[in-house]
Design a protein around this motif. Structure first.
Motif, PDB file in Angstrom:
ATOM      1  N   THR A 276       0.801  -1.237   0.000  1.00 12.56           N
ATOM      2  CA  THR A 276       0.000   0.000   0.000  1.00 12.56           C
ATOM      3  C   THR A 276       0.825   1.274   0.000  1.00 12.56           C
ATOM      4  O   THR A 276       0.275   2.354  -0.221  1.00 12.56           O
ATOM      5  N   ARG A 277       2.124   1.196   0.309  1.00 14.50           N
ATOM      6  CA  ARG A 277       3.014   2.365   0.326  1.00 14.50           C
ATOM      7  C   ARG A 277       2.384   3.577   1.029  1.00 14.50           C
ATOM      8  O   ARG A 277       2.283   4.653   0.438  1.00 14.50           O
ATOM      9  N   PRO A 278       1.939   3.417   2.253  1.00 12.03           N
ATOM     10  CA  PRO A 278       1.237   4.534   2.914  1.00 12.03           C
ATOM     11  C   PRO A 278       2.158   5.735   3.135  1.00 12.03           C
ATOM     12  O   PRO A 278       3.316   5.573   3.530  1.00 12.03           O
ATOM     13  N   ARG A 279       1.660   6.910   2.881  1.00 10.42           N
ATOM     14  CA  ARG A 279       2.448   8.134   3.035  1.00 10.42           C
ATOM     15  C   ARG A 279       2.767   8.419   4.500  1.00 10.42           C
ATOM     16  O   ARG A 279       3.664   9.193   4.809  1.00 10.42           O
ATOM     17  N   THR A 280       1.995   7.801   5.389  1.00 11.07           N
ATOM     18  CA  THR A 280       2.191   7.992   6.820  1.00 11.07           C
ATOM     19  C   THR A 280       3.434   7.257   7.347  1.00 11.07           C
ATOM     20  O   THR A 280       3.877   7.514   8.467  1.00 11.07           O
ATOM     21  N   ALA A 281       3.989   6.361   6.541  1.00  5.13           N
ATOM     22  CA  ALA A 281       5.090   5.515   7.023  1.00  5.13           C
ATOM     23  C   ALA A 281       6.301   6.359   7.436  1.00  5.13           C
ATOM     24  O   ALA A 281       6.923   6.116   8.474  1.00  5.13           O
ATOM     25  N   VAL A 282       6.637   7.356   6.622  1.00  6.35           N
ATOM     26  CA  VAL A 282       7.855   8.129   6.861  1.00  6.35           C
ATOM     27  C   VAL A 282       7.869   8.718   8.273  1.00  6.35           C
ATOM     28  O   VAL A 282       8.869   8.627   8.995  1.00  6.35           O
ATOM     29  N   ASP A 283       6.761   9.316   8.686  1.00  3.41           N
ATOM     30  CA  ASP A 283       6.761   9.927  10.012  1.00  3.41           C
ATOM     31  C   ASP A 283       6.790   8.894  11.131  1.00  3.41           C
ATOM     32  O   ASP A 283       7.322   9.166  12.203  1.00  3.41           O
ATOM     33  N   GLU A 284       6.264   7.701  10.857  1.00  4.72           N
ATOM     34  CA  GLU A 284       6.379   6.648  11.873  1.00  4.72           C
ATOM     35  C   GLU A 284       7.836   6.183  11.999  1.00  4.72           C
ATOM     36  O   GLU A 284       8.306   5.871  13.097  1.00  4.72           O
ATOM     37  N   PHE A 285       8.571   6.168  10.888  1.00  2.00           N
ATOM     38  CA  PHE A 285      10.003   5.818  10.972  1.00  2.00           C
ATOM     39  C   PHE A 285      10.729   6.839  11.850  1.00  2.00           C
ATOM     40  O   PHE A 285      11.597   6.494  12.648  1.00  2.00           O
ATOM     41  N   VAL A 286      10.397   8.112  11.674  1.00  2.00           N
ATOM     42  CA  VAL A 286      11.090   9.172  12.431  1.00  2.00           C
ATOM     43  C   VAL A 286      10.692   9.112  13.911  1.00  2.00           C
ATOM     44  O   VAL A 286      11.528   9.225  14.804  1.00  2.00           O
ATOM     45  N   ARG A 287       9.398   8.897  14.182  1.00  2.00           N
ATOM     46  CA  ARG A 287       8.974   8.768  15.580  1.00  2.00           C
ATOM     47  C   ARG A 287       9.664   7.567  16.221  1.00  2.00           C
ATOM     48  O   ARG A 287      10.262   7.685  17.293  1.00  2.00           O
ATOM     49  N   TRP A 288       9.583   6.434  15.566  1.00  2.00           N
ATOM     50  CA  TRP A 288      10.096   5.185  16.116  1.00  2.00           C
ATOM     51  C   TRP A 288      11.600   5.277  16.397  1.00  2.00           C
ATOM     52  O   TRP A 288      12.085   4.882  17.449  1.00  2.00           O
ATOM     53  N   GLY A 289      12.337   5.823  15.431  1.00  2.00           N
ATOM     54  CA  GLY A 289      13.790   5.891  15.569  1.00  2.00           C
ATOM     55  C   GLY A 289      14.257   7.083  16.386  1.00  2.00           C
ATOM     56  O   GLY A 289      15.294   7.037  17.020  1.00  2.00           O
ATOM     57  N   SER A 290      13.502   8.171  16.369  1.00  2.00           N
ATOM     58  CA  SER A 290      13.914   9.416  17.037  1.00  2.00           C
ATOM     59  C   SER A 290      15.422   9.646  16.849  1.00  2.00           C
ATOM     60  O   SER A 290      16.184   9.655  17.826  1.00  2.00           O
ATOM     61  N   PRO A 291      15.862   9.880  15.599  1.00  2.00           N
ATOM     62  CA  PRO A 291      17.304   9.927  15.313  1.00  2.00           C
ATOM     63  C   PRO A 291      18.069  10.942  16.162  1.00  2.00           C
ATOM     64  O   PRO A 291      19.212  10.692  16.525  1.00  2.00           O
TER      65      PRO A 291
END
Ligand code: HEM
Length: 405
Positions: A276-291
């Motif tokens: 589904t390539r959800p556009r919401t994924a990118v921000d979940e990567f940033v939240r999850w990783g909190s670089p």
């Protein structure tokens, strides 16, 4: 009597990831908590700092630059152990460490390079680059995802943005890499100061050239605006590039590495992403990783936060890695959900003047690389445990063994 459990800037407690249990306890019992710091420098020895761990309080601090100043350095003293007073003053030439009105004026100029239109104009070049990075990585059946894939695009993006010619990119890559990661023995070989000087000199030369021979590019726009006073000097430009190299490099690479690690550790999320390539994924990567785990401010007068009095001149550290898992804001914060919406994470900083200038560029890079991965290496799997960067500042993965096919 404030209790101290951990010093959440201690790099050793991050070796297995963000110390979630300790942060949860701090958010619950002691959300604005005094941490006496033993190691420090530049006159801050033994002074300690206030650790702010709740989402709402991080927002409050980041919004109020009049009370919570960036001027006395946004990096915690222990992350820059050799920093002197002069060093701090030198870093005040960087946007990150400015306060309004100086910050407002410089941000207005540099923002021209980061408009949605400017970022979008990089899209096709970056997409081609992302596809090539992934194609080259998957020639071998297995490898290290961090060095093969995650590291490459962030640097290329900044180089593309600034128009750094291909033949200079290797040097720029090495300079920026050795300026970061000095808490980890694997990366502390090079001299960060020497590298900073190398990059600074290179950028100033670039600015100098554009002043004499203007081109139709972002560097020219920044150093040679028509209206007097609305451009950066050669020095200012040099410091700006220095900041971009650090701010745009280690951060985005780790958002990509954490995203991949989380997707492969949650196979149903990886399947969902591919389908589904959800556009919401990118921000979940940033939240999850909190670089970026933490940035600090210094109080300009006596104040209070969440009912805790804080005297003037003290350091207040915002732990994004805690705020992004605050159960008061996120439903099931420990569930990795690429369709999470809304996702008001603070991975790009709070909501104030210093909100990440490169957020849209970072989002574009992450989006492009994961689409290329899903297209070209759908069978990628983990081949060993992630190896974390030893740092309390950057939540980093330094190696991620994978099988590409
Ligand atoms: C500021 C995170 C990517 C450039 C910030 C801040 C955070 C952050 C937390 C706030 C600093 C503060 O409040 O003191 C991230 C993360 C990224 C990312 C997590 C990737 C996922 C980038 C990229 C660039 C960039 C790609 C540029 C190429 C900047 C700049 C600032 C900044 C220039 C300072 C803005 C100011 O002081 O006004 N970033 N960043 N960042 N970021 Fe990013």
């Amino acid at each position: 009597e404030p209790r101290t459990r951990i010093d959440p800037t201690d790099p050793d407690i991050y070796l297995h990831g963000i110390p979630h249990a300790e942060f949860a306890e701090m958010r619950r019992d002691d959300p604005v908590c005094w941490i006496p710091q033993v190691r420090g420098s530049a006159g801050f020895d033994d002074e300690g700092y206030w650790a702010v761990t709740r989402h709402a309080d991080v927002m409050a601090v980041s919004r109020n630059s009049e009370t919570f100043s960036s001027r006395e350095n946004t990096a915690i003293a222990r992350f820059q152990p050799d920093m002197t007073r002069e060093g701090i003053e030198m870093q005040q030439a960087i946007l990150l460490n400015m306060d309004p009105p100086q910050h407002t004026a410089q941000r207005a100029i540099v923002s021209r390079g980061f408009t949605p239109r400017a970022i979008n104009s990089l899209r096709s070049a970056l997409q081609a680059r992302a596809e090539r990075i992934v194609a080259e990585a998957s020639i071998d059946p297995d490898g290290d995802f961090v060095t093969d894939v995650a590291c490459e695009l962030p640097l290329q993006a900044i180089a593309e943005l600034l128009g750094v010619p291909q033949e200079d990119r290797g040097n720029v890559f090495e300079w920026s890499n050795s300026m970061i990661g000095y808490d980890d023995p694997e990366f502390s070989g090079a001299d960060p100061m020497e590298s900073a000087m190398g990059l600074l000199g290179y950028a100033m030369q670039m600015a100098d050239e554009r002043q004499t021979c203007p081109r139709d590019d972002i560097v020219t726009t920044l150093v040679k605006a028509e209206i007097a006073g609305e451009h950066l000097s050669v020095d200012e430009f040099g410091f700006f590039v220095l900041m971009l190299a650090v701010a745009g490099n280690e951060t985005t690479r780790n958002a990509i590495s954490h995203g991949m690690h989380a997707l492969l550790s949650n196979p149903e999320q990886w399947e969902l992403f591919k389908q589904t390539r959800p556009r919401t994924a990118v921000d979940e990567f940033v939240r999850w990783g909190s670089p970026i785990n933490v940035f600090q401010r210094t109080t300009t007068h006596d104040t209070s936060l969440a009912g805790v009095p804080i005297p003037r001149g003290q350091r207040v550290a915002m732990f994004y890695g805690s705020a992004n898992y605050d159960e008061a804001v996120f439903i099931d914060p420990h569930t990795f959900d690429i369709t999470r919406s809304p996702n008001p994470h603070l991975g790009f900083g709070g909501s104030g003047a210093h909100f990440c200038l490169g957020a849209n560029l970072a989002r574009l890079e992450i989006d492009l690389i994961f689409n290329a991965i899903a297209d070209q290496m759908p069978g990628i799997t983990l081949a060993g445990p992630a190896q974390r960067l030893r740092s309390g500042w950057i939540n980093g993965i330094k190696h991620l063994p994978v099988r590409y096919r």
